[in-house]
Write a protein that holds these residues in place. Structure first.
Motif, PDB file in Angstrom:
ATOM      1  N   LEU A 224       0.824  -1.204   0.000  1.00 48.87           N
ATOM      2  CA  LEU A 224       0.000   0.000   0.000  1.00 48.87           C
ATOM      3  C   LEU A 224       0.863   1.261   0.000  1.00 48.87           C
ATOM      4  CD1 LEU A 224      -2.868  -0.969   2.485  1.00 48.87           C
ATOM      5  CD2 LEU A 224      -3.042  -0.663   0.006  1.00 48.87           C
ATOM      6  N   VAL A 225       1.953   1.231   0.751  1.00 44.76           N
ATOM      7  CA  VAL A 225       2.859   2.384   0.778  1.00 44.76           C
ATOM      8  C   VAL A 225       3.401   2.656  -0.620  1.00 44.76           C
ATOM      9  CG1 VAL A 225       5.093   3.196   1.631  1.00 44.76           C
ATOM     10  CG2 VAL A 225       3.461   2.150   3.204  1.00 44.76           C
ATOM     11  N   TRP A 226       3.665   1.592  -1.377  1.00 47.28           N
ATOM     12  CA  TRP A 226       4.214   1.751  -2.733  1.00 47.28           C
ATOM     13  C   TRP A 226       3.130   2.123  -3.744  1.00 47.28           C
ATOM     14  CZ3 TRP A 226       3.413  -0.581  -7.483  1.00 47.28           C
ATOM     15  CH2 TRP A 226       4.367  -0.307  -8.457  1.00 47.28           C
ATOM     16  N   ILE A 227       1.939   1.524  -3.604  1.00 47.32           N
ATOM     17  CA  ILE A 227       0.929   1.670  -4.647  1.00 47.32           C
ATOM     18  C   ILE A 227       0.120   2.949  -4.516  1.00 47.32           C
ATOM     19  CG2 ILE A 227      -1.030   0.551  -3.503  1.00 47.32           C
ATOM     20  CD1 ILE A 227       0.108  -0.020  -7.153  1.00 47.32           C
ATOM     21  N   LEU A 228      -0.043   3.497  -3.313  1.00 44.37           N
ATOM     22  CA  LEU A 228      -0.885   4.679  -3.138  1.00 44.37           C
ATOM     23  C   LEU A 228      -0.367   5.897  -3.911  1.00 44.37           C
ATOM     24  CD1 LEU A 228      -2.033   4.480   0.604  1.00 44.37           C
ATOM     25  CD2 LEU A 228      -3.410   4.167  -1.467  1.00 44.37           C
ATOM     26  N   PRO A 229       0.931   6.229  -3.852  1.00 43.36           N
ATOM     27  CA  PRO A 229       1.396   7.362  -4.677  1.00 43.36           C
ATOM     28  C   PRO A 229       1.199   7.133  -6.170  1.00 43.36           C
ATOM     29  CG  PRO A 229       3.013   6.805  -2.996  1.00 43.36           C
ATOM     30  CD  PRO A 229       2.001   5.705  -3.002  1.00 43.36           C
ATOM     31  N   LEU A 230       1.412   5.889  -6.625  1.00 42.45           N
ATOM     32  CA  LEU A 230       1.197   5.586  -8.042  1.00 42.45           C
ATOM     33  C   LEU A 230      -0.276   5.713  -8.405  1.00 42.45           C
ATOM     34  CD1 LEU A 230       2.273   4.581 -10.772  1.00 42.45           C
ATOM     35  CD2 LEU A 230       1.942   2.240  -9.946  1.00 42.45           C
ATOM     36  N   ALA A 231      -1.141   5.208  -7.532  1.00 42.46           N
ATOM     37  CA  ALA A 231      -2.584   5.310  -7.792  1.00 42.46           C
ATOM     38  C   ALA A 231      -3.028   6.769  -7.837  1.00 42.46           C
ATOM     39  CB  ALA A 231      -3.358   4.544  -6.717  1.00 42.46           C
ATOM     40  N   TYR A 232      -2.477   7.584  -6.932  1.00 41.05           N
ATOM     41  CA  TYR A 232      -2.830   9.012  -6.932  1.00 41.05           C
ATOM     42  C   TYR A 232      -2.330   9.697  -8.207  1.00 41.05           C
ATOM     43  CZ  TYR A 232      -3.087  13.902  -5.552  1.00 41.05           C
ATOM     44  OH  TYR A 232      -3.370  15.243  -5.515  1.00 41.05           O
ATOM     45  N   ALA A 233      -1.130   9.324  -8.654  1.00 42.73           N
ATOM     46  CA  ALA A 233      -0.603   9.911  -9.891  1.00 42.73           C
ATOM     47  C   ALA A 233      -1.481   9.539 -11.080  1.00 42.73           C
ATOM     48  CB  ALA A 233       0.830   9.450 -10.118  1.00 42.73           C
ATOM     49  N   ILE A 234      -1.919   8.278 -11.147  1.00 40.22           N
ATOM     50  CA  ILE A 234      -2.786   7.848 -12.251  1.00 40.22           C
ATOM     51  C   ILE A 234      -4.123   8.581 -12.183  1.00 40.22           C
ATOM     52  CG2 ILE A 234      -4.025   5.878 -13.218  1.00 40.22           C
ATOM     53  CD1 ILE A 234      -1.729   4.104 -12.306  1.00 40.22           C
ATOM     54  N   TRP A 235      -4.681   8.705 -10.960  1.00 40.84           N
ATOM     55  CA  TRP A 235      -5.950   9.438 -10.789  1.00 40.84           C
ATOM     56  C   TRP A 235      -5.815  10.872 -11.294  1.00 40.84           C
ATOM     57  CZ3 TRP A 235     -11.024   9.337  -9.373  1.00 40.84           C
ATOM     58  CH2 TRP A 235     -11.590  10.548  -8.994  1.00 40.84           C
TER      59      TRP A 235
END
Length: 276
Positions: free
Chosen positions: A25-36
């Motif tokens: 989650l620590v790794w994926i949340l910034p990526l998910a926010y960038a994609i959003w």
């Protein structure tokens, strides 16, 4: 007693799984926010709306704002050149340290290990002066030349070559194989997992390298992706996070897609190579 052991084992397993999910989650949340942010209009940069309209205009604007085609070409040429030079030089050096006997061998290998402890940023001024003396400033060759040899690759391949039975050397020599043929026909095929693991490290590092390319280049014709991306932080129209994140995803997308497609091979290569 056995019930207690089973309970402890299950608790340990659950703890490890929870830790893995937390790290994911620590790794994926910034990526998910960038994609959003990249796939929604700028009005939704800082707020989450479930049914917000989707758009790919940010990617179009980012692509048109910078010559990404040229940046991609420069970066691909750069990482390919560095990796090819590293493999050719480091494979032969690692074989020499693993199998040959020559004066000063241990001292030279100690110097290789010392190189691993030197921060690359310490050498920026000296490297720039050297490139200036060679007349290579603002060239792709100048970006890659300081990295043509890798102490990490030499050490890693030497450790792998030392695990290969010497009986294979003798068998190859009996069949009339030369020293170069022995390296490329026997040692390199057996060291493919290690080579693939190092190739992943090398490509990802030099794809994302920023400081040295920024210092040594000054024109669009030679800049890689990371330096080209920096123009989005110097625009006069203000910071548009949706465009910046779209440009960031364009830059990092090939590495992410490559890892997702070949993650099994990458992980197996790291495991076989013994990289911790």
């Amino acid at each position: 007693m056995s019930t207690l052991v089973v309970t402890q084992t299950r608790f340990d397993r659950a703890l490890f799984v929870a830790g893995a999910w937390a790290l994911a989650l620590v790794w994926i949340l910034p990526l998910a926010y960038a994609i959003w942010t990249a796939i929604h209009p700028s009005a939704y940069e800082t707020r989450f709306v479930l049914l917000a309209p989707l758009t790919f205009e940010n990617f179009t604007r980012a692509w048109n704002a910078a010559p990404f085609a040229r940046y991609f070409l420069n970066t691909i040429m750069l990482v390919s050149m560095i990796l090819a030079a590293q493999l050719i030089l480091c494979i032969h050096a690692a074989f020499a340290f693993a199998r040959l006997e020559f004066p000063g061998k241990n001292i030279l290998f100690a110097l290789v290990l010392v190189q691993l402890m030197v921060m690359p940023d310490i050498l920026l001024v000296r490297n720039y002066a050297t490139m200036a003396q060679l007349g290579l400033v603002d060239t792709i060759l100048a970006i890659g030349l300081p990295y043509f040899a890798s102490g990490f690759a030499i050490f890693l391949l030497r450790q792998t070559f030392k695990t290969i039975p010497k009986e294979l050397d003798e068998a190859a020599r009996i069949e009339g194989c030369s020293l170069i043929g022995l390296i490329w026909r026997v040692y390199v095929p057996l060291a493919k997992p290690t080579i693939l693991a190092f190739a992943l490290v090398s490509v990802s590092h030099h794809w994302n390298n920023f400081i040295w390319p920024l210092i040594i280049t000054s024109s669009v014709e030679t800049r890689p992706l990371t330096v080209g991306l920096s123009i989005f932080s110097t625009t006069d129209s203000g910071i548009e996070w949706s465009v910046i994140t779209a440009a960031t995803l364009i830059t990092s997308g090939p590495l992410l897609i490559g890892f997702l497609l070949f993650q099994r091979q990458f992980v197996q290569s790291f495991m076989r190579a013994g990289i911790k």
